[in-house]
Design a protein around this motif. Structure first.
Motif, short mmCIF file in Angstrom:
data_model
loop_
_atom_site.label_atom_id
_atom_site.label_comp_id
_atom_site.label_asym_id
_atom_site.label_seq_id
_atom_site.Cartn_x
_atom_site.Cartn_y
_atom_site.Cartn_z
N ASP A 79 -2.38 58.39 33.25
CA ASP A 79 -3.31 58.41 34.38
C ASP A 79 -2.58 58.71 35.68
O ASP A 79 -2.66 57.95 36.64
CB ASP A 79 -4.04 57.07 34.48
N ASP A 80 -1.89 59.81 35.72
CA ASP A 80 -1.18 60.21 36.93
C ASP A 80 -1.78 61.52 37.41
O ASP A 80 -1.33 62.60 37.05
CB ASP A 80 0.31 60.36 36.64
N SER A 81 -2.84 61.41 38.21
CA SER A 81 -3.56 62.60 38.63
C SER A 81 -2.74 63.50 39.55
O SER A 81 -3.05 64.66 39.72
CB SER A 81 -4.86 62.20 39.32
N ASN A 82 -1.69 62.96 40.15
CA ASN A 82 -0.87 63.75 41.06
C ASN A 82 0.33 64.39 40.37
O ASN A 82 1.14 65.02 41.03
CB ASN A 82 -0.37 62.86 42.21
N PHE A 83 0.44 64.22 39.07
CA PHE A 83 1.63 64.71 38.34
C PHE A 83 1.81 66.21 38.50
O PHE A 83 2.88 66.68 38.89
CB PHE A 83 1.53 64.32 36.87
N LYS A 84 0.77 67.00 38.22
CA LYS A 84 0.88 68.46 38.31
C LYS A 84 1.16 68.90 39.74
O LYS A 84 1.99 69.78 39.96
CB LYS A 84 -0.39 69.14 37.78
N THR A 85 0.49 68.28 40.68
CA THR A 85 0.70 68.63 42.09
C THR A 85 2.13 68.32 42.51
O THR A 85 2.77 69.14 43.17
CB THR A 85 -0.28 67.84 42.98
N LEU A 86 2.61 67.17 42.11
CA LEU A 86 3.98 66.76 42.44
C LEU A 86 4.99 67.75 41.86
O LEU A 86 5.92 68.19 42.55
CB LEU A 86 4.23 65.35 41.91
N VAL A 87 4.79 68.13 40.63
CA VAL A 87 5.70 69.07 39.97
C VAL A 87 5.68 70.42 40.68
O VAL A 87 6.73 71.03 40.93
CB VAL A 87 5.36 69.21 38.47
#
Length: 164
Positions: A79-87
């Motif tokens: 549940d890490d919705s910011n994962f793709k954005t962070l990457v």
């Protein structure tokens, strides 16, 4: 395909990224593309073509990081919705940080999976009937993700399938 270990010690990974002048980064892209081909039943990305695109097409590496993060996100269902954005943001400014983040997720995937991604375990039942255990486990994982079964039921069924 031969058996390979995709789990990499993070200290080793960081040191290789920083001190091998980018060569290791391209090796890592190849190996990571190869690993993500095993994660989901989807169209495979050719590791060689992905590597060449990352090397010679401007800004393709940002897209590669996005797609790889998306695959890891879908596989691990965290549940890490910011994962793709962070990457993606780190792939623009500090590429080696994106590779560290993705490698951590790969290590997590390898640690939480009893079956190595390159090993296909097939149990022979009566004669020609064969059960593909990986497919069965994926079916139960989907049921778990849909909350149709509990984590305990999933673990029990996985142990039963793996004869543990």
């Amino acid at each position: 395909m031969e058996n390979k270990n995709y789990k990499i010690d993070m200290t080793t990974h960081v040191l290789l990224l920083l001190f091998i002048f980018g060569i290791y980064h391209f090796i890592w892209i190849y190996k990571t593309t190869e690993y993500t081909n095993f994660l989901l039943d989807r169209e495979e990305r050719n590791p060689v073509s992905q590597l060449l695109l990352c090397m010679f097409v401007p800004f393709y590496i940002i897209f590669w990081y996005y797609k790889t993060a998306e695959l890891m996100d879908n596989y691990l269902t965290f549940d890490d919705s910011n994962f793709k954005t962070l990457v993606v943001v780190f792939s623009i400014f500090l590429t080696f940080v994106s590779s560290i983040i993705i490698q951590q997720k790969i290590n997590l995937a390898v640690e939480t999976t009893l079956i190595k991604p390159t090993e296909k375990i097939v149990v022979s039942t009566s004669g020609a009937d064969e059960i593909d255990i990986i497919t069965e486990i994926k079916k139960y994982k989907e049921l778990l993700d849909m909350q149709a079964i509990t984590k305990e039921e999933f673990d029990e069924k996985k142990k039963q399938l793996l004869n543990l």
